[in-house]
Design a protein around this motif. Structure first.
Motif, mmCIF file in Angstrom:
data_model
loop_
_atom_site.group_PDB
_atom_site.id
_atom_site.type_symbol
_atom_site.label_atom_id
_atom_site.label_comp_id
_atom_site.label_asym_id
_atom_site.label_seq_id
_atom_site.Cartn_x
_atom_site.Cartn_y
_atom_site.Cartn_z
ATOM 1 N N THR A 4 -15.263 -7.116 -79.032
ATOM 2 C CA THR A 4 -14.152 -6.775 -78.148
ATOM 3 C C THR A 4 -14.120 -7.690 -76.935
ATOM 4 N N TRP A 5 -12.915 -7.980 -76.480
ATOM 5 C CA TRP A 5 -12.676 -8.755 -75.252
ATOM 6 C C TRP A 5 -11.455 -8.160 -74.580
ATOM 7 N N MET A 6 -11.513 -7.924 -73.285
ATOM 8 C CA MET A 6 -10.358 -7.358 -72.591
ATOM 9 C C MET A 6 -10.368 -7.742 -71.120
ATOM 10 N N ARG A 7 -9.169 -7.748 -70.535
ATOM 11 C CA ARG A 7 -8.991 -7.991 -69.107
ATOM 12 C C ARG A 7 -7.949 -7.005 -68.583
ATOM 13 N N TYR A 8 -8.102 -6.606 -67.315
ATOM 14 C CA TYR A 8 -7.127 -5.700 -66.703
ATOM 15 C C TYR A 8 -6.663 -6.277 -65.373
ATOM 16 N N PHE A 9 -5.393 -5.990 -65.009
ATOM 17 C CA PHE A 9 -4.765 -6.593 -63.834
ATOM 18 C C PHE A 9 -4.159 -5.512 -62.947
ATOM 19 N N SER A 10 -3.966 -5.857 -61.675
ATOM 20 C CA SER A 10 -3.331 -4.958 -60.704
ATOM 21 C C SER A 10 -2.230 -5.721 -59.976
ATOM 22 N N PRO A 11 -1.051 -5.833 -60.603
ATOM 23 C CA PRO A 11 0.045 -6.596 -59.984
ATOM 24 C C PRO A 11 0.473 -5.992 -58.644
ATOM 25 N N ARG A 12 0.917 -6.862 -57.749
ATOM 26 C CA ARG A 12 1.405 -6.423 -56.445
ATOM 27 C C ARG A 12 2.834 -5.876 -56.571
ATOM 28 N N PRO A 13 3.308 -5.126 -55.567
ATOM 29 C CA PRO A 13 4.656 -4.545 -55.642
ATOM 30 C C PRO A 13 5.749 -5.566 -55.938
ATOM 31 N N VAL A 14 5.630 -6.776 -55.393
ATOM 32 C CA VAL A 14 6.671 -7.772 -55.651
ATOM 33 C C VAL A 14 6.730 -8.116 -57.133
ATOM 34 N N HIS A 15 5.594 -8.107 -57.821
ATOM 35 C CA HIS A 15 5.600 -8.419 -59.253
ATOM 36 C C HIS A 15 6.242 -7.306 -60.068
ATOM 37 N N HIS A 16 6.125 -6.075 -59.592
ATOM 38 C CA HIS A 16 6.758 -4.961 -60.304
ATOM 39 C C HIS A 16 8.279 -5.131 -60.331
ATOM 40 N N ARG A 17 8.819 -5.865 -59.347
ATOM 41 C CA ARG A 17 10.265 -6.078 -59.334
ATOM 42 C C ARG A 17 10.719 -7.037 -60.429
ATOM 43 N N LEU A 18 9.783 -7.640 -61.154
ATOM 44 C CA LEU A 18 10.142 -8.478 -62.295
ATOM 45 C C LEU A 18 10.662 -7.643 -63.464
ATOM 46 N N GLY A 19 10.474 -6.331 -63.406
ATOM 47 C CA GLY A 19 10.979 -5.453 -64.466
ATOM 48 C C GLY A 19 9.901 -4.985 -65.420
ATOM 49 N N LEU A 20 9.019 -5.884 -65.816
ATOM 50 C CA LEU A 20 7.858 -5.545 -66.627
ATOM 51 C C LEU A 20 6.647 -6.240 -66.032
ATOM 52 N N THR A 147 2.149 -13.421 -67.328
ATOM 53 C CA THR A 147 1.910 -12.285 -68.211
ATOM 54 C C THR A 147 3.140 -11.383 -68.297
ATOM 55 N N SER A 148 3.901 -11.276 -67.202
ATOM 56 C CA SER A 148 5.151 -10.506 -67.245
ATOM 57 C C SER A 148 6.114 -11.108 -68.266
ATOM 58 N N ALA A 149 6.285 -12.429 -68.216
ATOM 59 C CA ALA A 149 7.181 -13.095 -69.170
ATOM 60 C C ALA A 149 6.706 -12.877 -70.600
ATOM 61 N N ALA A 150 5.400 -12.890 -70.805
ATOM 62 C CA ALA A 150 4.864 -12.720 -72.155
ATOM 63 C C ALA A 150 5.062 -11.296 -72.672
ATOM 64 N N VAL A 151 5.098 -10.300 -71.790
ATOM 65 C CA VAL A 151 5.371 -8.930 -72.241
ATOM 66 C C VAL A 151 6.795 -8.833 -72.774
ATOM 67 N N HIS A 152 7.756 -9.438 -72.066
ATOM 68 C CA HIS A 152 9.128 -9.489 -72.586
ATOM 69 C C HIS A 152 9.134 -10.147 -73.971
ATOM 70 N N GLU A 153 8.440 -11.256 -74.087
ATOM 71 C CA GLU A 153 8.367 -11.975 -75.364
ATOM 72 C C GLU A 153 7.734 -11.098 -76.450
ATOM 73 N N LEU A 154 6.709 -10.361 -76.094
ATOM 74 C CA LEU A 154 6.040 -9.495 -77.058
ATOM 75 C C LEU A 154 6.990 -8.430 -77.599
ATOM 76 N N LEU A 155 7.762 -7.798 -76.719
ATOM 77 C CA LEU A 155 8.678 -6.752 -77.167
ATOM 78 C C LEU A 155 9.732 -7.308 -78.118
ATOM 79 N N VAL A 156 10.204 -8.518 -77.854
ATOM 80 C CA VAL A 156 11.175 -9.140 -78.756
ATOM 81 C C VAL A 156 10.519 -9.474 -80.094
ATOM 82 N N ALA A 157 9.311 -10.008 -80.039
ATOM 83 C CA ALA A 157 8.603 -10.350 -81.277
ATOM 84 C C ALA A 157 8.361 -9.116 -82.134
#
Length: 296
Positions: A4-20, A147-157
């Motif tokens: 197993t390999w994993m990482r976790y993040f804590s985006p700032r409020p401004v990043h939450h305004r990206l939508g995802l 990573t935000s952009a990649a989440v959008h990409e993941l949902l489309v994929a």
């Protein structure tokens, strides 16, 4: 044995305004430990690329999981799942949240009532997860945005890979797109496909996340914008080209959806062009390209 390999993040409020925003990413394989029962406060997409296992719903129903498959873990909904202890499975996961989740759910990209979704392939989804994993180093100043952009990409994929027979390339959607500029009602479109209007609405909503009227309107207005920006056709002629015999009705639709009248839209686009202009509107399926020049 498992890895197993994993990482976790804590985006700032401004990043939450990206939508995802991405809250975490993981890559695991083998006879992984059982997960849950537990409840999270955000969404997780768990992509199973190989192997089998099970998923237990809150009411106690046990669903089989056979790769390729997707598990949706929803905020506030208990979940419990595991790989087959004898064979294990190959898993990647992405934790995410944001205001755009509601729109993706309404459009059918996220399906709260389908915790286990069969997929046709996981290649594109795994590629999006890999992009998140590669961005996940603590000294990356673009971490949250990448990573935000990649989440959008993941949902489309994942939407493309869904094995339910209603992908964006569905024959009904292709036929509607082909005939979008004909002055036909939804009932007439349905009749051309041997369907009732209700059947057509259901098919389009499953495939595109909207009704036939909205699907056709999006295509028509996109073409109308091209004609307004690239030709000097009168608005009435543009309306006819995209399937509307009543130019006043077309103008009202355009203004309501685009936010500006057709004439005003044209004026803005013409002022924005910095150089020469062509009145030829290319085929959207074959856009112009810059010809490469071989060096002498």
């Amino acid at each position: 044995m498992y890895h197993t390999w994993m990482r976790y993040f804590s985006p700032r409020p401004v990043h939450h305004r990206l939508g995802l925003v991405c809250l975490g990413v993981g890559l695991q394989y083998g006879a992984l430990p059982t997960v849950g029962p537990r409840t999270l406060d955000h969404h997780v997409a768990v992509v199973i690329s190989a192997g089998t296992g099970w998923y237990r719903t809150p009411d106690g129903t046990t669903l089989p999981v056979t790769a390729p498959a997707l598990l949706w873990l929803l905020p506030g909904v208990p979940h419990h799942y595991a790989a087959d202890p004898a064979t294990g499975w190959d898993e990647s996961f992405v934790d995410f949240t944001g205001s755009a989740v509601a729109a993706y759910t309404e459009l059918g990209y996220i399906q709260p009532r389908r915790p286990v979704v069969p997929l046709t392939d996981t290649t594109a989804a795994r590629a999006a997860v890999t992009r998140i994993a590669r961005a996940a180093h603590h000294d990356n100043p673009l971490l949250e945005v990448e990573t935000s952009a990649a989440v959008h990409e993941l949902l489309v994929a994942l939407r493309h890979a869904r094995a339910d027979g209603t992908t964006p390339a569905d024959p009904v959607l292709r036929a509607l797109a082909r005939d979008a500029f004909l002055p036909l009602s939804v009932a007439q479109h349905a009749a051309r496909h041997g369907m009732t209007p209700a059947e057509l609405r259901d098919a389009v909503r499953r495939g595109a996340g909207c009704g036939p009227k909205d699907y056709l309107l999006g295509i028509r207005l996109g073409r109308a914008k091209e004609l307004l920006a690239a030709t000097d056709l009168p608005v009435a002629a543009v309306a006819r080209r995209v399937g509307y015999t009543d130019p006043a009705y077309f103008s009202r639709l355009f203004t309501r959806r685009v936010g500006t009248a057709p004439v005003r839209y044209r004026q803005r686009r013409l002022r924005a062009v910095p150089g020469g202009w062509s009145h030829h509107v290319p085929d959207p399926e074959h856009p112009p390209v810059i010809a490469s020049r071989s060096s002498a």
